[in-house]
Design a protein around this motif. Sequence first.
Motif, PDB file in Angstrom:
ATOM      1  N   SER A 337       0.814  -1.218   0.000  1.00 14.79           N
ATOM      2  CA  SER A 337       0.000   0.000   0.000  1.00 14.79           C
ATOM      3  C   SER A 337       0.848   1.269   0.000  1.00 14.79           C
ATOM      4  N   ILE A 338       1.961   1.282   0.732  1.00 15.84           N
ATOM      5  CA  ILE A 338       2.763   2.507   0.798  1.00 15.84           C
ATOM      6  C   ILE A 338       3.599   2.703  -0.466  1.00 15.84           C
ATOM      7  N   SER A 339       3.687   1.657  -1.311  1.00 22.05           N
ATOM      8  CA  SER A 339       4.497   1.749  -2.522  1.00 22.05           C
ATOM      9  C   SER A 339       3.717   2.269  -3.719  1.00 22.05           C
ATOM     10  N   GLY A 340       2.445   2.625  -3.500  1.00 23.73           N
ATOM     11  CA  GLY A 340       1.651   3.219  -4.563  1.00 23.73           C
ATOM     12  C   GLY A 340       1.533   2.313  -5.766  1.00 23.73           C
ATOM     13  N   GLU A 341       1.738   2.881  -6.958  1.00 24.39           N
ATOM     14  CA  GLU A 341       1.564   2.106  -8.181  1.00 24.39           C
ATOM     15  C   GLU A 341       2.570   0.974  -8.296  1.00 24.39           C
ATOM     16  N   TYR A 342       3.723   1.090  -7.596  1.00 31.17           N
ATOM     17  CA  TYR A 342       4.720   0.019  -7.654  1.00 31.17           C
ATOM     18  C   TYR A 342       4.174  -1.291  -7.068  1.00 31.17           C
ATOM     19  N   GLY A 343       3.269  -1.179  -6.093  1.00 28.07           N
ATOM     20  CA  GLY A 343       2.749  -2.358  -5.431  1.00 28.07           C
ATOM     21  C   GLY A 343       1.878  -3.220  -6.313  1.00 28.07           C
ATOM     22  N   ALA A 344       1.410  -2.701  -7.444  1.00 21.39           N
ATOM     23  CA  ALA A 344       0.537  -3.462  -8.340  1.00 21.39           C
ATOM     24  C   ALA A 344       1.308  -4.129  -9.466  1.00 21.39           C
ATOM     25  N   VAL A 345       2.629  -3.942  -9.520  1.00 19.28           N
ATOM     26  CA  VAL A 345       3.435  -4.500 -10.601  1.00 19.28           C
ATOM     27  C   VAL A 345       3.798  -5.943 -10.283  1.00 19.28           C
ATOM     28  N   VAL A 346       3.583  -6.837 -11.244  1.00 16.73           N
ATOM     29  CA  VAL A 346       3.974  -8.231 -11.091  1.00 16.73           C
ATOM     30  C   VAL A 346       5.413  -8.383 -11.567  1.00 16.73           C
ATOM     31  N   GLY A 347       6.266  -8.888 -10.693  1.00 15.63           N
ATOM     32  CA  GLY A 347       7.683  -9.025 -11.021  1.00 15.63           C
ATOM     33  C   GLY A 347       8.508  -7.958 -10.306  1.00 15.63           C
ATOM     34  N   ASP A 348       9.821  -8.028 -10.480  1.00 19.12           N
ATOM     35  CA  ASP A 348      10.716  -7.068  -9.835  1.00 19.12           C
ATOM     36  C   ASP A 348      10.425  -5.654 -10.313  1.00 19.12           C
ATOM     37  N   VAL A 349      10.440  -4.717  -9.378  1.00 21.54           N
ATOM     38  CA  VAL A 349      10.230  -3.317  -9.719  1.00 21.54           C
ATOM     39  C   VAL A 349      11.278  -2.494  -8.974  1.00 21.54           C
ATOM     40  N   GLU A 350      11.775  -1.465  -9.613  1.00 25.90           N
ATOM     41  CA  GLU A 350      12.753  -0.589  -8.991  1.00 25.90           C
ATOM     42  C   GLU A 350      12.033   0.614  -8.395  1.00 25.90           C
TER      43      GLU A 350
END
Length: 396
Positions: A337-350
């Motif tokens: 939740s605190i990672s915003g749009e990054y939290g919805a990405v499947v796979g490694d995200v920077e």
Amino acid sequence: MTPMTIDRDALSDEEFRGQLRAFLAEYYPAELKQDFYRPFRRLRGEPANQWLRTLQQHGWRAPAWPREHGGMGLSFRKQLIYHEELEHAGVARIIDLGETQLGPTLIKLGSAAQCEHYLPRILNCEHVWCQGYSEPNAGSDLASLRTSAVLEGDEFVVNGQKIWTTHANDSTHIFTLVRTGKYAKKQQGISFLLIDLNTPGITIRPIINLAGEDEFCEVFFDNVRVPRDNLVGELDQGWTVAKALLGYERVWIGSPALAGKALDLGQHLVQQLGLESDRGVMDQLAQLQADLHDYRLLYSRICDAIADSGKPPGPEVSMLKVYASELLHRLTEFNVSISGEYGAVVGDVELAGPSAEVTATDLYWQLMMARPVTIFAGANEIQRDILAKTVLGLQA
């Protein structure tokens, strides 16, 4: 002196911890470690077997088994230290049901011939075991299972289906509960069988979970012939065998280690993304920190009581499984939740925030891997029933 003749239980706690820490630093492969961004890493297949063989070669395998059966013969307190040091060193988790569940069961309830045949093969990873309990209509309610085993001469003929069989696709054998008789009480008429997965008539189908992993499987039995000698314990008394098998399972499942790693990542994400001034985020983080602190104290208190009494854990350990799994849910949800749009990405995200450091992690995978924790090893609803009836003495 060979590794297996060393009585490490005779060492002081400090000596034991130091020797194990030095061994792990020298022998555990750095590329297989759980790191800051891979807190839930597991080993399976041949990498897991290679590491288990390394433990065996150096006398660090099977801490709970008696030494006369090839184990380390450690007291419960030293077993706690053993698990703490593996977690401290970042050793990836291995689901080794041969060591943790079947081995102790055979030592307690198996025949001498079964112990002689199976225990060495578990320790050297010649046999890799999975657990055949749950069925499509008998998950946590195991007494309702319908997979049948009909005795014909010196063989059982097994028909039916198991589901959610963890790592069946990596295993060579399965220990399973089957129905061998019909009685008024559902828990009667169940037997405990050992089955080679290469036996004709067995089909294994992996199930892909929400995290994209194939660690759960369906196992189908179609007129599978199993020698009668593979029966553990008495005919129709498998329920007693299954209960003995649980033993310390919920103590180790209830370890606060995974929750602690998830919190470490959450605290890092708060700093990385510059959220220290967000009062809502900081309030949530403070609550999670307090909850984990309280849980660590509870876990320590229960483990100390087990160690001091010298008796197997009682039904109160169901508290550990319930609390640890639900806290892990909340922590992984917080991280997403605190990672915003990054939290919805499947796979490694920077995640590139105000910090110069770039965090590469798979938050979605961690969230999805945490979901089934409240279900396996006895669903939390079942654990709450156990606590209500046996600990609180409430009426059904």
